[in-house]
Scaffold this motif. Structure first.
Motif, PDB file in Angstrom:
ATOM      1  N   THR A  90     -42.029  14.039   1.105  1.00 58.09           N
ATOM      2  CA  THR A  90     -40.691  14.534   0.785  1.00 58.09           C
ATOM      3  C   THR A  90     -40.319  14.085  -0.614  1.00 58.09           C
ATOM      4  OG1 THR A  90     -40.029  14.348   3.094  1.00 58.09           O
ATOM      5  CG2 THR A  90     -38.275  14.560   1.468  1.00 58.09           C
ATOM      6  N   ASN A 137     -37.962  12.900  -3.259  1.00 57.60           N
ATOM      7  CA  ASN A 137     -36.767  12.095  -3.045  1.00 57.60           C
ATOM      8  C   ASN A 137     -36.272  11.524  -4.375  1.00 57.60           C
ATOM      9  OD1 ASN A 137     -34.726  10.865  -1.604  1.00 57.60           O
ATOM     10  ND2 ASN A 137     -36.112  10.038  -0.037  1.00 57.60           N
ATOM     11  N   TRP A 183     -24.107  15.786  -6.263  1.00 57.80           N
ATOM     12  CA  TRP A 183     -24.750  15.860  -4.948  1.00 57.80           C
ATOM     13  C   TRP A 183     -23.712  16.089  -3.846  1.00 57.80           C
ATOM     14  CZ3 TRP A 183     -29.525  16.479  -3.289  1.00 57.80           C
ATOM     15  CH2 TRP A 183     -29.862  16.143  -1.982  1.00 57.80           C
ATOM     16  N   ALA A 238     -32.687  11.960   0.210  1.00 59.38           N
ATOM     17  CA  ALA A 238     -33.375  12.683   1.292  1.00 59.38           C
ATOM     18  C   ALA A 238     -33.898  11.674   2.311  1.00 59.38           C
ATOM     19  CB  ALA A 238     -34.520  13.522   0.731  1.00 59.38           C
ATOM     20  N   ASN A 239     -34.104  12.145   3.534  1.00 58.05           N
ATOM     21  CA  ASN A 239     -34.625  11.290   4.585  1.00 58.05           C
ATOM     22  C   ASN A 239     -36.108  11.032   4.382  1.00 58.05           C
ATOM     23  OD1 ASN A 239     -32.145  11.152   5.960  1.00 58.05           O
ATOM     24  ND2 ASN A 239     -32.563  13.104   7.008  1.00 58.05           N
ATOM     25  N   VAL A 243     -35.155  17.927  -4.762  1.00 56.96           N
ATOM     26  CA  VAL A 243     -35.047  16.791  -3.848  1.00 56.96           C
ATOM     27  C   VAL A 243     -34.920  17.312  -2.418  1.00 56.96           C
ATOM     28  CG1 VAL A 243     -33.599  14.849  -3.156  1.00 56.96           C
ATOM     29  CG2 VAL A 243     -34.086  15.247  -5.562  1.00 56.96           C
ATOM     30  N   GLY A 244     -35.677  16.690  -1.497  1.00 56.37           N
ATOM     31  CA  GLY A 244     -35.716  17.119  -0.105  1.00 56.37           C
ATOM     32  C   GLY A 244     -36.812  18.130   0.179  1.00 56.37           C
ATOM     33  N   ARG A 245     -37.478  18.555  -0.847  1.00 58.47           N
ATOM     34  CA  ARG A 245     -38.546  19.550  -0.677  1.00 58.47           C
ATOM     35  C   ARG A 245     -39.794  18.888  -0.105  1.00 58.47           C
ATOM     36  NH1 ARG A 245     -39.681  24.237  -3.930  1.00 58.47           N
ATOM     37  NH2 ARG A 245     -41.293  25.423  -2.830  1.00 58.47           N
ATOM     38  N   THR A 246     -40.458  19.566   0.845  1.00 62.20           N
ATOM     39  CA  THR A 246     -41.705  19.069   1.420  1.00 62.20           C
ATOM     40  C   THR A 246     -42.805  19.157   0.377  1.00 62.20           C
ATOM     41  OG1 THR A 246     -41.010  19.772   3.618  1.00 62.20           O
ATOM     42  CG2 THR A 246     -43.362  19.319   3.298  1.00 62.20           C
TER      43      THR A 246
END
Length: 410
Positions: free
Chosen positions: A37, A39, A275, A352-353, A383-386
Motif C-alpha cells: 500500500t 502510504n 487530506w 492509509a491503513n 496514497v492508498g493505492r495497492t
C-alpha cells in the motif's frame, strides 16, 4: 484420436512445463508482494487560538504551498481586563511622577528663597558685627590712650612724692587709675577678639550667640527641612518612574498576547494536498482543536508483508522495484525498515491503513525514490493505492532451502 497423438501429448507437456516455470520462476528469482500500500504521513493543523473561522480552509484535494494561508480565526471574546489594569497602573504612576515633580519644583523654589533670605540675614549680621568691631577698635584706642595717660600721671606723682610734694595716698590713687585703665584695655581687646571670632563664624554660616551655642536661623532650619523633603520626593519619583517603566513593558507584552489571541492566520507548514478538513466558514474552534490535515507527499513509502522466513534476505538499504496495481510504470524504492510479525505498528500518523498480517509475515517499509508521484496532488499522490513490490534474488539458495526442509522434517 488427436488427443492420443504423440505430438499432442508432447505439446501439452511442454505447455504444462512452461506454465510451471512461469509460476515458479518469480519465486525462484526474487521475492514479490502483492499486498503493498502506497502510504504517507500528514500534518495535523490545530487551532492556535479560540475563535471563529473567518476564511474557510481549502477544499479536500486542493494542493497547497508552504506558507499559504489555510484559514483565519478571529476572537472577539479576548480577556482584556489585565491589559486595562496595567494601563491604569501605568497612567497612575505617570500622574504620581508629575505631581511629585510639581511638588519638588515648588520646594526647590522655596529652598532658593530661603537661601536668599539666609544670605540677606548673614550679610546683615556680618555688616552689624563689622560695625561693632570698628566701635570696639576705637574703644581699644581710647583705652590705650587712657592707659598711657594713667601711666604718665603715676610716674609724675611718684616723682613728686619723692620730693615730698604729693602724699602717698595721691600716688596710690594714680596706681589704681592706671590699673583700671589697663583692665579696660584688656577687656576691650578680648571683646575685639570675640567679635572677630563671631564674624569669621558668620562668614562660614555659623551663628554664635553669647552662651557659645550655635544659633541656626529659622530660614536655615526651614531650608534643611525642605532639602530633606526634596530628597524624599526624588526617591519617590525614581520609584514611580521605575514602576511606570515596568508596567510599560508589561503592557507591551500583554498587547502582543492580546493581539495574538484576537486573530490568527494558519499557514501551511509544507507543500502538499488537503487530506481532510473539519471546519467551514463560521465554525467555532477552541485552542488545539483539529482544523484540517495536510498530506505530506515529500516522503512516500510502501508497506508490504513477506514471509518471515525471508526476513534476513530483505534488509534496510536493499533496492526494490514498485509497480502500482493496474499500471505498468515501475518506480525505484529502497528498504527503510524491517519488522517482525509481532512488532507494534504505528497507525494514527499514517494516511492509509497498513496491510493486516494474519500469518507469520515480516513487515517491510520501502521508501520510494522521488518521482512524479510526489507531485500528483490531484490523485493524493496515489496514497492508498495497492502496489506490488519485488526484490531480486542474487542466487537460488538451494542449500538454504534443503537445510530448512531438513529442519522442518526432523
Amino acid at each position: 484420436m488427436i488427443l492420443n497423438h504423440r505430438l499432442t501429448r508432447i505439446t501439452v507437456g511442454i505447455l504444462l512445463l512452461a506454465l510451471a516455470i512461469a509460476v515458479l520462476l518469480p519465486g525462484l528469482t526474487g521475492y514479490s508482494s502483492l499486498d503493498g500500500t502506497v502510504n504517507a504521513r500528514f500534518a495535523v493543523i490545530n487551532a492556535p487560538v479560540d475563535g471563529e473561522i473567518d476564511k474557510a480552509p481549502p477544499r479536500i484535494g486542493t494542493p497547497v504551498k508552504e506558507g499559504e494561508t489555510l484559514a483565519t480565526i478571529s476572537n472577539e471574546r479576548v480577556n482584556r481586563a489585565v491589559l486595562a489594569s496595567l494601563r491604569t497602573d501605568h497612567r497612575t504612576a505617570l500622574e504620581r511622577v508629575a505631581a511629585l515633580r510639581r511638588e519638588r519644583d515648588e520646594l526647590v523654589r522655596l529652598r532658593d528663597d530661603l537661601a536668599g533670605r539666609l544670605d540677606i540675614f548673614r550679610n546683615a549680621t556680618i555688616a552689624s558685627l563689622e560695625r561693632e568691631l570698628q566701635i570696639l577698635q576705637k574703644r581699644v584706642e581710647v583705652s590705650r590712650a587712657q592707659e598711657v595717660v594713667a601711666r604718665v600721671d603715676l610716674d609724675r606723682r611718684q616723682d613728686l612724692e619723692s620730693k615730698g610734694i604729693f602724699t602717698r595716698k595721691m600716688v596710690e590713687s594714680a596706681e589704681a587709675a592706671g590699673a583700671a585703665a589697663g583692665g579696660e584695655l584688656e577687656i576691650s581687646n578680648l571683646t575685639v577678639e570675640l567679635l572677630q571670632e563671631r564674624l569669621s563664624a558668620v562668614r562660614k554660616g555659623i551663628f554664635i550667640v553669647g552662651d557659645g551655642q550655635n544659633d541656626v536661623p529659622y530660614s536655615r532650619q526651614r531650608q534643611d527641612e525642605v532639602i530633606v523633603r526634596i530628597h524624599d520626593l526624588n526617591t519617590r519619583i525614581a520609584e514611580n518612574e521605575t514602576r511606570a517603566k515596568q508596567t510599560d513593558q508589561q503592557i507591551a507584552e500583554e498587547e502582543r498576547r492580546v493581539l495574538n489571541l484576537e486573530s490568527a492566520t494558519i499557514p501551511s507548514p509544507l507543500d502538499g494536498v488537503v487530506w481532510t478538513r473539519n471546519v467551514v466558514s463560521g465554525s467555532n474552534v477552541v485552542l488545539n482543536s483539529e482544523v484540517m490535515r495536510i498530506l505530506d507527499c515529500r516522503d512516500l513509502f510502501v508497506d508490504i508483508l513477506v514471509p518471515e522466513v525471508d526476513y534476513d534476505e530483505i534488509y534496510p538499504g536493499r533496492d526494490a522495484e514498485v509497480r502500482l496495481f493496474g499500471r505498468g510504470d515501475v518506480f525505484k524504492g529502497r528498504v527503510q525498515a524491517v519488522k517482525g510479525s509481532s512488532a507494534v505498528v504505528e497507525k494514527d500518523s499514517l494516511a492509509a491503513n497498513e496491510p493486516e498480517a494474519d500469518e507469520r509475515n515480516a513487515r517491510i517499509r520501502v521508501t520510494l525514490a522521488p518521482s512524479a508521484l510526489n507531485a500528483d496532488f490531484a490523485n493524493f499522490c496515489q496514497v492508498g493505492r495497492t502496489a506490488q513490490v519485488r526484490f531480486s534474488k542474487r542466487s537460488l539458495h538451494v542449500a538454504q532451502w534443503i537445510q530448512s526442509l531438513w529442519f522442518n522434517l526432523f
